[in-house]
Design an enzyme around this catalytic site. Structure first.
Site, PDB file in Angstrom:
ATOM      1  N   HIS A 146       0.028   7.431   7.463  1.00 23.75           N
ATOM      2  CA  HIS A 146       0.354   8.814   7.151  1.00 23.75           C
ATOM      3  C   HIS A 146      -0.454   9.785   8.019  1.00 23.75           C
ATOM      4  CE1 HIS A 146       2.492   7.257   3.734  1.00 23.75           C
ATOM      5  NE2 HIS A 146       2.854   8.485   3.396  1.00 23.75           N
ATOM      6  N   SER A 147      -1.511   9.301   8.603  1.00 20.36           N
ATOM      7  CA  SER A 147      -2.401  10.134   9.415  1.00 20.36           C
ATOM      8  C   SER A 147      -2.379   9.664  10.866  1.00 20.36           C
ATOM      9  CB  SER A 147      -3.830  10.030   8.877  1.00 20.36           C
ATOM     10  OG  SER A 147      -4.753  10.552   9.795  1.00 20.36           O
TER      11      SER A 147
END
Length: 120
Positions: free
Chosen positions: A9-10
């Site tokens: 997600h990052s």
């Protein structure tokens, strides 16, 4: 040789894992897919592009819910010539363990077994 795809997600986490593996093992291709348009999240398209662009078999690691969902969908839609498999292991530790096993010459099945047996 087997490649590794890291879906997070990052963006920073994905590229941080890629950098860690590059410093710790030689000759292992790590494809980092992270974030969604500069924010936290995942998108199907970059994951699909990473898989469609493979030049070898690949093991895929992910961090959270939608990363897994998008990765599953991309793997399911892939009809290329290479083996692509999602591995159930922590994203950092699992991808690192896979890279060590790949760099020591283990084949695809041996790498999957080594990682999955560690985290069963």
């Amino acid at each position: 040789m087997t490649s590794i795809i890291v879906v997070s997600h990052s963006e920073e986490i994905a590229y941080g894992i890629q950098k860690l593996i590059a410093q710790m093992t030689e000759g292992v291709e790590v494809i980092a897919v992270g974030g969604s348009d500069g924010t936290i999240g995942t998108s199907f398209e970059p994951i699909q592009q990473a898989i469609e662009g493979l030049k070898d078999d690949a093991l895929c690691f992910y961090d959270l819910g939608s990363a897994e969902m998008n990765l599953d969908m991309a793997i399911e839609m892939y009809d290329g010539e290479y083996r692509v498999e999602k591995v159930e292991a922590p994203i950092v530790e699992g991808s690192f363990l896979a890279s060590v096993n790949i760099s020591t010459g283990k084949d695809y099945g041996e790498v999957v077994e080594a990682v999955e047996s560690e985290y069963r």
